[in-house]
Write an enzyme that holds these catalytic residues in place. Structure first.
Site, PDB file in Angstrom:
ATOM      1  N   TYR A   1       1.140  -1.542  -0.041  1.00 48.40           N
ATOM      2  CA  TYR A   1       0.509  -0.087  -0.199  1.00 48.40           C
ATOM      3  C   TYR A   1       1.043   1.435  -0.272  1.00 48.40           C
ATOM      4  CZ  TYR A   1      -4.201  -2.706   0.953  1.00 48.40           C
ATOM      5  OH  TYR A   1      -5.062  -3.393   1.480  1.00 48.40           O
TER       6      TYR A   1
ATOM      7  N   HIS B   1      -0.627   4.953  -0.994  1.00 49.84           N
ATOM      8  CA  HIS B   1      -1.720   5.771  -0.669  1.00 49.84           C
ATOM      9  C   HIS B   1      -0.734   7.568  -1.055  1.00 49.84           C
ATOM     10  CE1 HIS B   1      -4.661   3.372   0.740  1.00 49.84           C
ATOM     11  NE2 HIS B   1      -3.883   3.016   1.377  1.00 49.84           N
TER      12      HIS B   1
ATOM     13  N   GLU C   1      -3.148  -0.259  -3.388  1.00 48.63           N
ATOM     14  CA  GLU C   1      -4.812   0.168  -3.452  1.00 48.63           C
ATOM     15  C   GLU C   1      -5.586   0.834  -4.852  1.00 48.63           C
ATOM     16  OE1 GLU C   1      -2.500   1.010  -2.007  1.00 48.63           O
ATOM     17  OE2 GLU C   1      -2.106   3.344  -2.588  1.00 48.63           O
TER      18      GLU C   1
ATOM     19  N   SER D   1     -10.822  -3.100   3.468  1.00 47.67           N
ATOM     20  CA  SER D   1     -11.204  -1.976   3.643  1.00 47.67           C
ATOM     21  C   SER D   1     -12.540  -2.744   3.793  1.00 47.67           C
ATOM     22  CB  SER D   1     -12.450  -1.852   1.657  1.00 47.67           C
ATOM     23  OG  SER D   1     -11.455  -0.747   1.706  1.00 47.67           O
TER      24      SER D   1
ATOM     25  N   ARG E   1     -24.634   2.616  -7.641  1.00 48.98           N
ATOM     26  CA  ARG E   1     -24.275   1.620  -6.081  1.00 48.98           C
ATOM     27  C   ARG E   1     -24.890   1.846  -5.311  1.00 48.98           C
ATOM     28  NH1 ARG E   1     -21.392  -2.447  -3.988  1.00 48.98           N
ATOM     29  NH2 ARG E   1     -20.825  -1.463  -1.717  1.00 48.98           N
TER      30      ARG E   1
HETATM   31  N1  LIG Z   1      -7.907   4.098   7.598  1.00 52.79           N
HETATM   32  C1  LIG Z   1      -7.978   2.472   7.563  1.00 52.79           C
HETATM   33  O1  LIG Z   1      -7.259   2.087   7.930  1.00 52.79           O
HETATM   34  C2  LIG Z   1      -8.437   2.254   5.401  1.00 52.79           C
HETATM   35  C3  LIG Z   1      -8.420   1.106   5.375  1.00 52.79           C
HETATM   36  C4  LIG Z   1      -8.920   0.195   3.782  1.00 52.79           C
HETATM   37  C5  LIG Z   1      -9.449   1.647   3.339  1.00 52.79           C
HETATM   38  N2  LIG Z   1      -9.416   3.178   3.892  1.00 52.79           N
HETATM   39  C6  LIG Z   1      -9.852   4.049   2.528  1.00 52.79           C
HETATM   40  O2  LIG Z   1     -11.122   4.157   2.714  1.00 52.79           O
HETATM   41  C7  LIG Z   1     -11.568   4.747   1.953  1.00 52.79           C
HETATM   42  C8  LIG Z   1     -12.983   4.170   1.150  1.00 52.79           C
HETATM   43  O3  LIG Z   1     -12.399   2.829   0.388  1.00 52.79           O
HETATM   44  P1  LIG Z   1     -13.478   1.945  -0.344  1.00 52.79           P
HETATM   45  O4  LIG Z   1     -13.091   0.602  -0.737  1.00 52.79           O
HETATM   46  O5  LIG Z   1     -14.695   2.110   0.134  1.00 52.79           O
HETATM   47  O6  LIG Z   1     -13.204   2.502  -2.090  1.00 52.79           O
HETATM   48  P2  LIG Z   1     -14.851   2.412  -3.095  1.00 52.79           P
HETATM   49  O7  LIG Z   1     -14.494   2.520  -4.043  1.00 52.79           O
HETATM   50  O8  LIG Z   1     -15.262   1.139  -2.747  1.00 52.79           O
HETATM   51  O9  LIG Z   1     -16.433   3.653  -2.573  1.00 52.79           O
HETATM   52  C9  LIG Z   1     -16.152   3.967  -2.498  1.00 52.79           C
HETATM   53  C10 LIG Z   1     -17.435   4.740  -2.599  1.00 52.79           C
HETATM   54  O10 LIG Z   1     -16.826   6.503  -1.793  1.00 52.79           O
HETATM   55  C11 LIG Z   1     -18.442   6.635  -3.216  1.00 52.79           C
HETATM   56  N3  LIG Z   1     -17.849   9.043  -3.751  1.00 52.79           N
HETATM   57  C12 LIG Z   1     -16.605   9.359  -4.103  1.00 52.79           C
HETATM   58  N4  LIG Z   1     -17.163  10.285  -3.949  1.00 52.79           N
HETATM   59  C13 LIG Z   1     -18.081  10.809  -2.788  1.00 52.79           C
HETATM   60  C14 LIG Z   1     -18.527  11.799  -3.128  1.00 52.79           C
HETATM   61  N5  LIG Z   1     -17.852  13.294  -3.041  1.00 52.79           N
HETATM   62  N6  LIG Z   1     -19.709  11.626  -1.960  1.00 52.79           N
HETATM   63  C15 LIG Z   1     -20.275  10.323  -1.964  1.00 52.79           C
HETATM   64  N7  LIG Z   1     -19.497   9.239  -2.726  1.00 52.79           N
HETATM   65  C16 LIG Z   1     -18.699   9.737  -3.135  1.00 52.79           C
HETATM   66  C17 LIG Z   1     -17.970   6.634  -4.663  1.00 52.79           C
HETATM   67  O11 LIG Z   1     -19.185   6.408  -5.395  1.00 52.79           O
HETATM   68  C18 LIG Z   1     -18.134   5.042  -3.797  1.00 52.79           C
HETATM   69  O12 LIG Z   1     -18.885   4.619  -4.191  1.00 52.79           O
HETATM   70  C19 LIG Z   1      -9.977   4.901   0.461  1.00 52.79           C
HETATM   71  O13 LIG Z   1      -9.317   5.898   0.595  1.00 52.79           O
HETATM   72  C20 LIG Z   1      -9.424   3.828   1.251  1.00 52.79           C
HETATM   73  O14 LIG Z   1      -7.737   3.879   0.773  1.00 52.79           O
HETATM   74  C21 LIG Z   1      -8.874   3.309   4.868  1.00 52.79           C
END
Ligand SMILES: NC(=O)c1ccc[n+]([C@@H]2O[C@H](COP(=O)([O-])OP(=O)(O)OC[C@H]3O[C@@H](n4cnc5c(N)ncnc54)[C@H](O)[C@@H]3O)[C@@H](O)[C@H]2O)c1
Length: 378
Positions: free
Chosen positions: A94, A96, A118, A134, A203
């Site tokens: 990863y 980022h 990612e 996720s 979605r």
């Molecule tokens: N903090 C952590 O430990 C950790 C762990 C895993 C994933 N993450 C992060 O979580 C985030 C989400 O990951 P994911 O796998 O669910 O992604 P994903 O692509 O499956 O889902 C993201 C969703 O956000 C929606 N979206 C985009 N812009 C938007 C907006 N302005 N308003 C509303 N909805 C919007 C998209 O349509 C999509 O459905 C990522 O940044 C990922 O890196 C963080």
């Protein structure tokens, strides 16, 4: 190929990038696997278990970086690790990078080819190497949020599910992808009233069917967000635009709309955060308060449950690690075009458009950069 797995040194990171089952598969494909002594201990995997499947245990990270052609890792490399990378070496982890110009410049200087879990895509454009983490982060988001809502922890003092005769809490999930769906799934299981916001109608349609109407789906506009914030007890931020820095879906001034003691969990913090007031925190010190609102912004949430997350991660990464080790980067990309967007840095150039925009550096297509690489003979 000689593959190296160092111990993760990011604070509170207990995962390891390979399991004994992975070592066995790589060995059976004719590859050598070097593992730093103790690398698996945080995930309850002893050195002897790796050795039994064909790994060589080496004393320290320096030996791993010096001898390995490909480094398998979990989180982004820390500064002393980037110093040990060398031209032509392959890094698979990863990254980022979009919100992190410093790391990006360091990786460019190293000359290594850096593939980010990612941004690898499957045939449907989904993110197969982000998905398992996720799923875990989404489940933790609701668990952690419910805990932080307890009064002694600075929360409003409300139980997510309520009890007969007393209303449940409202959970607002912004971004209904993999994180958002899993956060909603646990919130529904805890009997909260759940609202999932997303900008993708297909979605929202899928979520409506999946949850059988057990949560409300909302098309996410600024007005819709502002109408929900005063009602929300817990807000989970889970938006993602592939590879890019997270957009702000809650601005600083909008915190004033929320009830004191409400909780924001910013899962998108690894992409820079989707609440304007977020900053990365650690498991040891996971929260801070802004304008009376608790912020939980742990950047490596799955790191807290390594026994689950190490196995979930390596189940997903192993086929890609095998492809890279068997065929090398160029041929592996030709065989699986979904690996191409995974290459973020090659031959000193940023090779992912959204990352380049995020860090304000020049974008060079992977093919061009890899050609540069081969001209240099590395
Ligand atoms: N903090 C952590 O430990 C950790 C762990 C895993 C994933 N993450 C992060 O979580 C985030 C989400 O990951 P994911 O796998 O669910 O992604 P994903 O692509 O499956 O889902 C993201 C969703 O956000 C929606 N979206 C985009 N812009 C938007 C907006 N302005 N308003 C509303 N909805 C919007 C998209 O349509 C999509 O459905 C990522 O940044 C990922 O890196 C963080």
């Amino acid at each position: 190929m000689r593959i190296g797995v160092p111990t993760e040194i990011k604070p509170d990171e207990y995962r390891v990038a390979v399991t004994p089952a992975g070592v066995r598969e790589l060995s059976e494909h004719g590859h050598e696997v070097l593992i730093e002594a103790g690398a698996g201990r945080g995930s309850a995997i002893e050195d002897a278990e790796f050795e039994a499947q064909g790994a060589e245990i080496v004393a320290d990270a320096a030996a791993v970086f010096e001898r390995a052609e490909m480094i398998l890792h979990v989180k982004e490399l820390q500064a002393p690790e980037i110093e040990m990378l060398r031209p032509g070496q392959l890094l698979f982890t990863y990254l980022h990078l979009a919100p992190d110009p410093e790391q990006t410049s360091g990786l460019c200087r190293s000359g290594a080819t850096c593939i980010a879990y990612e941004t690898v895509e499957d045939a449907q454009g989904r993110l197969p190497l982000l998905a398992p983490m996720s799923e875990i982060a989404g489940k933790i988001a609701t668990q952690a949020g419910a805990f932080m809502l307890e009064k002694p922890l600075g929360g409003r003092g409300i139980l997510l599910g309520g009890v007969p005769g007393v209303a449940a809490a409202n959970v607002m999930v912004i971004g209904g992808g993999v994180v958002g769906m899993n956060a909603a799934f646990i919130a529904i299981g805890m009997e909260a009233d759940v609202f999932v916001f997303d900008r993708s109608i297909p979605r929202l349609r899928e979520l409506d069917v999946t949850f059988g109407g057990r949560c409300s789906t909302v098309y996410s506009t600024t007005l819709a967000v502002e109408e929900m914030l005063p009602r929300a007890d817990l807000v989970v931020g889970a938006v993602l635009v592939h590879g890019a820095r997270a957009p702000y879906v809650v601005k600083r001034e909008q915190l004033a709309l929320m009830k004191p003691g409400s909780v924001l969990v910013d899962v998108a913090i690894d992409q820079g955060g989707c609440f304007e007031t977020s900053r990365p925190t650690t498991h040891r010190d996971p929260t801070f308060e802004v304008d009376g609102i608790t912020h939980y912004c742990v950047a490596n949430m799955p790191g807290a449950v390594p026994i689950t997350s190490t196995h979930a991660l390596t189940n997903a990464t192993l086929p890609y690690a095998l492809a890279l080790a068997d065929h090398g980067v160029a041929a592996a990309i030709r065989r699986d075009p979904g690996l191409r967007p995974g290459v973020n840095v090659a031959a000193g150039k940023v090779t992912h458009q959204a990352v380049a925009e995020g860090v304000g550096m020049e974008y060079v297509p992977v093919e061009e950069a890899l050609e540069l690489d081969s001209r240099k003979g590395s």
